[in-house]
Design a protein around this motif. Sequence first.
Motif, mmCIF file in Angstrom:
data_model
loop_
_atom_site.group_PDB
_atom_site.id
_atom_site.type_symbol
_atom_site.label_atom_id
_atom_site.label_comp_id
_atom_site.label_asym_id
_atom_site.label_seq_id
_atom_site.Cartn_x
_atom_site.Cartn_y
_atom_site.Cartn_z
ATOM 1 N N ASP A 48 23.188 47.449 53.624
ATOM 2 C CA ASP A 48 23.244 47.674 52.172
ATOM 3 C C ASP A 48 22.846 49.110 51.842
ATOM 4 O O ASP A 48 23.434 49.735 50.959
ATOM 5 C CB ASP A 48 22.319 46.701 51.442
ATOM 6 C CG ASP A 48 22.846 45.265 51.489
ATOM 7 O OD1 ASP A 48 24.050 45.093 51.742
ATOM 8 O OD2 ASP A 48 22.065 44.341 51.260
ATOM 9 N N THR A 49 21.857 49.622 52.578
ATOM 10 C CA THR A 49 21.416 51.007 52.364
ATOM 11 C C THR A 49 22.542 51.978 52.711
ATOM 12 O O THR A 49 22.782 52.940 51.976
ATOM 13 C CB THR A 49 20.163 51.322 53.212
ATOM 14 O OG1 THR A 49 19.135 50.382 52.873
ATOM 15 C CG2 THR A 49 19.656 52.733 52.950
ATOM 16 N N ASP A 50 23.238 51.716 53.823
ATOM 17 C CA ASP A 50 24.367 52.570 54.230
ATOM 18 C C ASP A 50 25.419 52.601 53.126
ATOM 19 O O ASP A 50 25.943 53.663 52.783
ATOM 20 C CB ASP A 50 25.019 52.044 55.515
ATOM 21 C CG ASP A 50 24.089 52.115 56.714
ATOM 22 O OD1 ASP A 50 23.140 52.905 56.681
ATOM 23 O OD2 ASP A 50 24.334 51.379 57.680
ATOM 24 N N LEU A 51 25.727 51.433 52.569
ATOM 25 C CA LEU A 51 26.737 51.342 51.519
ATOM 26 C C LEU A 51 26.268 52.043 50.254
ATOM 27 O O LEU A 51 27.057 52.707 49.572
ATOM 28 C CB LEU A 51 27.086 49.876 51.244
ATOM 29 C CG LEU A 51 27.750 49.150 52.412
ATOM 30 C CD1 LEU A 51 27.918 47.664 52.105
ATOM 31 C CD2 LEU A 51 29.087 49.779 52.775
ATOM 32 N N PHE A 52 24.976 51.935 49.951
ATOM 33 C CA PHE A 52 24.416 52.635 48.790
ATOM 34 C C PHE A 52 24.574 54.146 48.975
ATOM 35 O O PHE A 52 24.989 54.853 48.053
ATOM 36 C CB PHE A 52 22.934 52.272 48.613
ATOM 37 C CG PHE A 52 22.304 52.956 47.432
ATOM 38 C CD1 PHE A 52 22.331 52.365 46.175
ATOM 39 C CD2 PHE A 52 21.712 54.200 47.570
ATOM 40 C CE1 PHE A 52 21.767 53.007 45.076
ATOM 41 C CE2 PHE A 52 21.151 54.853 46.476
ATOM 42 C CZ PHE A 52 21.172 54.249 45.230
ATOM 43 N N ILE A 53 24.241 54.620 50.180
ATOM 44 C CA ILE A 53 24.371 56.049 50.490
ATOM 45 C C ILE A 53 25.822 56.491 50.353
ATOM 46 O O ILE A 53 26.102 57.523 49.737
ATOM 47 C CB ILE A 53 23.822 56.366 51.907
ATOM 48 C CG1 ILE A 53 22.292 56.202 51.931
ATOM 49 C CG2 ILE A 53 24.221 57.772 52.355
ATOM 50 C CD1 ILE A 53 21.668 56.265 53.327
ATOM 51 N N LEU A 54 26.749 55.714 50.895
ATOM 52 C CA LEU A 54 28.175 56.048 50.805
ATOM 53 C C LEU A 54 28.648 56.119 49.356
ATOM 54 O O LEU A 54 29.386 57.031 48.984
ATOM 55 C CB LEU A 54 29.015 55.022 51.568
ATOM 56 C CG LEU A 54 29.175 55.278 53.054
ATOM 57 C CD1 LEU A 54 29.807 54.074 53.732
ATOM 58 C CD2 LEU A 54 30.000 56.523 53.318
ATOM 59 N N ARG A 55 28.194 55.163 48.534
ATOM 60 C CA ARG A 55 28.580 55.177 47.117
ATOM 61 C C ARG A 55 28.015 56.409 46.426
ATOM 62 O O ARG A 55 28.697 57.022 45.594
ATOM 63 C CB ARG A 55 28.089 53.908 46.409
ATOM 64 C CG ARG A 55 28.934 52.705 46.729
ATOM 65 C CD ARG A 55 28.583 51.504 45.850
ATOM 66 N NE ARG A 55 28.979 50.288 46.553
ATOM 67 C CZ ARG A 55 28.128 49.491 47.203
ATOM 68 N NH1 ARG A 55 26.839 49.749 47.224
ATOM 69 N NH2 ARG A 55 28.582 48.421 47.814
ATOM 70 N N ALA A 56 26.788 56.768 46.771
ATOM 71 C CA ALA A 56 26.152 57.946 46.171
ATOM 72 C C ALA A 56 26.896 59.220 46.571
ATOM 73 O O ALA A 56 27.120 60.102 45.745
ATOM 74 C CB ALA A 56 24.684 58.020 46.592
ATOM 75 N N VAL A 57 27.293 59.296 47.841
ATOM 76 C CA VAL A 57 28.079 60.446 48.317
ATOM 77 C C VAL A 57 29.411 60.494 47.564
ATOM 78 O O VAL A 57 29.853 61.559 47.138
ATOM 79 C CB VAL A 57 28.312 60.371 49.848
ATOM 80 C CG1 VAL A 57 29.327 61.411 50.302
ATOM 81 C CG2 VAL A 57 26.992 60.559 50.594
ATOM 82 N N ALA A 58 30.027 59.330 47.379
ATOM 83 C CA ALA A 58 31.289 59.250 46.647
ATOM 84 C C ALA A 58 31.127 59.747 45.209
ATOM 85 O O ALA A 58 32.042 60.323 44.635
ATOM 86 C CB ALA A 58 31.815 57.811 46.654
#
Length: 69
Positions: free
Chosen positions: A11-21
């Motif tokens: 979930d943290t990885d996905l949060f980071i990816l969304r933030a980068v996006a």
Amino acid sequence: AKEASDASLSDTDLFILRAVADGKTNKEIALEINRSEVAVKMRMRTICQRLNARNRAHAVIMASKAELI
């Protein structure tokens, strides 16, 4: 090589990816998830490896194509 769709991202990885996006910097992401900037960079490196991505922008594209974010 593993396909992006079955990459094991937390979930943290996905949060980071969304933030980068969303165009956020590692520093901004680190503040949001209460980790160090270095920790975010290391996480991003792992995410890139799991998605077979060349860099953070490519990781976002790969995750989007795999409908992870």
